[in-house]
Design a protein around this motif. Sequence first.
Motif, PDB file in Angstrom:
ATOM      1  N   ILE A  21      -5.715  -8.060   2.714  1.00  0.00           N
ATOM      2  CA  ILE A  21      -6.668  -7.787   3.807  1.00  0.00           C
ATOM      3  C   ILE A  21      -7.636  -8.968   3.963  1.00  0.00           C
ATOM      4  O   ILE A  21      -7.913  -9.423   5.074  1.00  0.00           O
ATOM      5  CB  ILE A  21      -7.393  -6.447   3.568  1.00  0.00           C
ATOM      6  CG1 ILE A  21      -6.402  -5.323   3.881  1.00  0.00           C
ATOM      7  CG2 ILE A  21      -8.652  -6.326   4.428  1.00  0.00           C
ATOM      8  CD1 ILE A  21      -6.828  -3.947   3.500  1.00  0.00           C
ATOM      9  N   ARG A  22      -8.078  -9.504   2.833  1.00  0.00           N
ATOM     10  CA  ARG A  22      -9.004 -10.653   2.912  1.00  0.00           C
ATOM     11  C   ARG A  22      -8.305 -11.848   3.592  1.00  0.00           C
ATOM     12  O   ARG A  22      -8.853 -12.481   4.495  1.00  0.00           O
ATOM     13  CB  ARG A  22      -9.489 -11.015   1.503  1.00  0.00           C
ATOM     14  CG  ARG A  22     -10.314 -12.244   1.477  1.00  0.00           C
ATOM     15  CD  ARG A  22     -11.403 -12.278   0.409  1.00  0.00           C
ATOM     16  NE  ARG A  22     -12.428 -13.214   0.830  1.00  0.00           N
ATOM     17  CZ  ARG A  22     -13.503 -12.898   1.527  1.00  0.00           C
ATOM     18  NH1 ARG A  22     -13.740 -11.656   1.854  1.00  0.00           N
ATOM     19  NH2 ARG A  22     -14.369 -13.812   1.896  1.00  0.00           N
ATOM     20  N   GLY A  23      -7.088 -12.141   3.164  1.00  0.00           N
ATOM     21  CA  GLY A  23      -6.363 -13.291   3.721  1.00  0.00           C
ATOM     22  C   GLY A  23      -6.027 -13.098   5.192  1.00  0.00           C
ATOM     23  O   GLY A  23      -6.146 -14.030   5.996  1.00  0.00           O
ATOM     24  N   LEU A  24      -5.613 -11.888   5.556  1.00  0.00           N
ATOM     25  CA  LEU A  24      -5.284 -11.618   6.960  1.00  0.00           C
ATOM     26  C   LEU A  24      -6.541 -11.693   7.830  1.00  0.00           C
ATOM     27  O   LEU A  24      -6.490 -12.187   8.965  1.00  0.00           O
ATOM     28  CB  LEU A  24      -4.629 -10.233   7.067  1.00  0.00           C
ATOM     29  CG  LEU A  24      -3.185 -10.182   6.554  1.00  0.00           C
ATOM     30  CD1 LEU A  24      -2.756  -8.747   6.265  1.00  0.00           C
ATOM     31  CD2 LEU A  24      -2.228 -10.840   7.549  1.00  0.00           C
ATOM     32  N   VAL A  69       3.821 -11.837   6.619  1.00  0.00           N
ATOM     33  CA  VAL A  69       2.835 -12.890   6.341  1.00  0.00           C
ATOM     34  C   VAL A  69       3.559 -14.165   5.951  1.00  0.00           C
ATOM     35  O   VAL A  69       4.646 -14.130   5.363  1.00  0.00           O
ATOM     36  CB  VAL A  69       1.846 -12.506   5.217  1.00  0.00           C
ATOM     37  CG1 VAL A  69       0.923 -11.388   5.655  1.00  0.00           C
ATOM     38  CG2 VAL A  69       2.556 -12.157   3.924  1.00  0.00           C
ATOM     39  N   ALA A  70       2.935 -15.286   6.306  1.00  0.00           N
ATOM     40  CA  ALA A  70       3.375 -16.601   5.831  1.00  0.00           C
ATOM     41  C   ALA A  70       2.350 -17.038   4.796  1.00  0.00           C
ATOM     42  O   ALA A  70       1.138 -17.010   5.058  1.00  0.00           O
ATOM     43  CB  ALA A  70       3.412 -17.586   6.989  1.00  0.00           C
ATOM     44  N   GLY A  75      -0.058 -19.162  -2.399  1.00  0.00           N
ATOM     45  CA  GLY A  75      -0.094 -17.733  -2.086  1.00  0.00           C
ATOM     46  C   GLY A  75      -1.166 -17.378  -1.059  1.00  0.00           C
ATOM     47  O   GLY A  75      -1.430 -16.200  -0.803  1.00  0.00           O
ATOM     48  N   THR A  76      -1.797 -18.398  -0.466  1.00  0.00           N
ATOM     49  CA  THR A  76      -2.808 -18.132   0.565  1.00  0.00           C
ATOM     50  C   THR A  76      -2.105 -17.771   1.871  1.00  0.00           C
ATOM     51  O   THR A  76      -1.168 -18.457   2.293  1.00  0.00           O
ATOM     52  CB  THR A  76      -3.678 -19.397   0.803  1.00  0.00           C
ATOM     53  OG1 THR A  76      -4.261 -19.749  -0.444  1.00  0.00           O
ATOM     54  CG2 THR A  76      -4.747 -19.152   1.845  1.00  0.00           C
ATOM     55  N   ILE A  77      -2.572 -16.687   2.496  1.00  0.00           N
ATOM     56  CA  ILE A  77      -1.981 -16.268   3.778  1.00  0.00           C
ATOM     57  C   ILE A  77      -2.461 -17.231   4.870  1.00  0.00           C
ATOM     58  O   ILE A  77      -3.665 -17.417   5.061  1.00  0.00           O
ATOM     59  CB  ILE A  77      -2.367 -14.808   4.101  1.00  0.00           C
ATOM     60  CG1 ILE A  77      -1.724 -13.866   3.076  1.00  0.00           C
ATOM     61  CG2 ILE A  77      -1.930 -14.443   5.525  1.00  0.00           C
ATOM     62  CD1 ILE A  77      -2.108 -12.403   3.226  1.00  0.00           C
TER      63      ILE A  77
END
Length: 178
Positions: A21-24, A69-70, A75-77
Amino acid sequence: MRSTADAIHIRCLTTLGEREIRGLSDVLIDCVEDGASVSFMLPMTRAKADAFWRSTAAGVARGERLVFVAEDADGTIIGTAQIILAQPENQPHRGDLAKMLVHRRARKRGIGAALLEAAERGARSAGKTLLVLDTASDDAERLYARQGWQRCGVIPDYALLPDGRPCATTYFYKDLGE
Ligand SMILES: CC(C)(COP(=O)(O)OP(=O)(O)OC[C@H]1O[C@@H](n2cnc3c(N)ncnc32)[C@H](O)[C@@H]1OP(=O)(O)O)[C@@H](O)C(=O)NCCC(=O)NCCS
């Protein structure tokens, strides 16, 4: 896919945890602050972004959406796309492509194309034979056209840009059975 995008990992999320959720939200905030017309107005707060992804997470849990997700090597979105599976009972074969977003720092490396391919594959695996989308982005229009989507037409003054100016939207569809 070109070489840079090969270093990117695309996956379909079965659950959205706090990290996702944070990355998105980082990606969504970046795109809205850059002027993308993707449902949100400025100021684009973390609270609005997190609430959207929490609601999306609930949709994933109910089997109503596929979220892709990419992620970069850490591992960062850096990008995302969705297929909305849940449709009226007379359109079980149709899905909507939505929230195709790539962070500004990761654009023009083939990540959008890779996400679109993954989303189409996921939709096909879920039994969908027709996909529909609308977009207010010229960059996105070129991407969809390159990947075989058919442009239907433009609706003027369909939505607002994040700063409040009106914008048109362009509808596209893709027959996955072709
Ligand atoms: C639309 C969007 C998702 C495209 O993402 P992207 O990752 O930049 O897409 P791609 O990299 O696959 O393609 C973009 C361009 O880079 C080019 N490209 C792809 N790989 C490349 C590489 N390795 N080197 C150089 N250029 C490359 C593509 O040919 C394309 O060229 P074009 O601008 O002339 O059409 C992105 O611009 C975005 O998030 N926009 C804001 C949000 C939005 O409006 N989304 C659409 C909602 S419907």
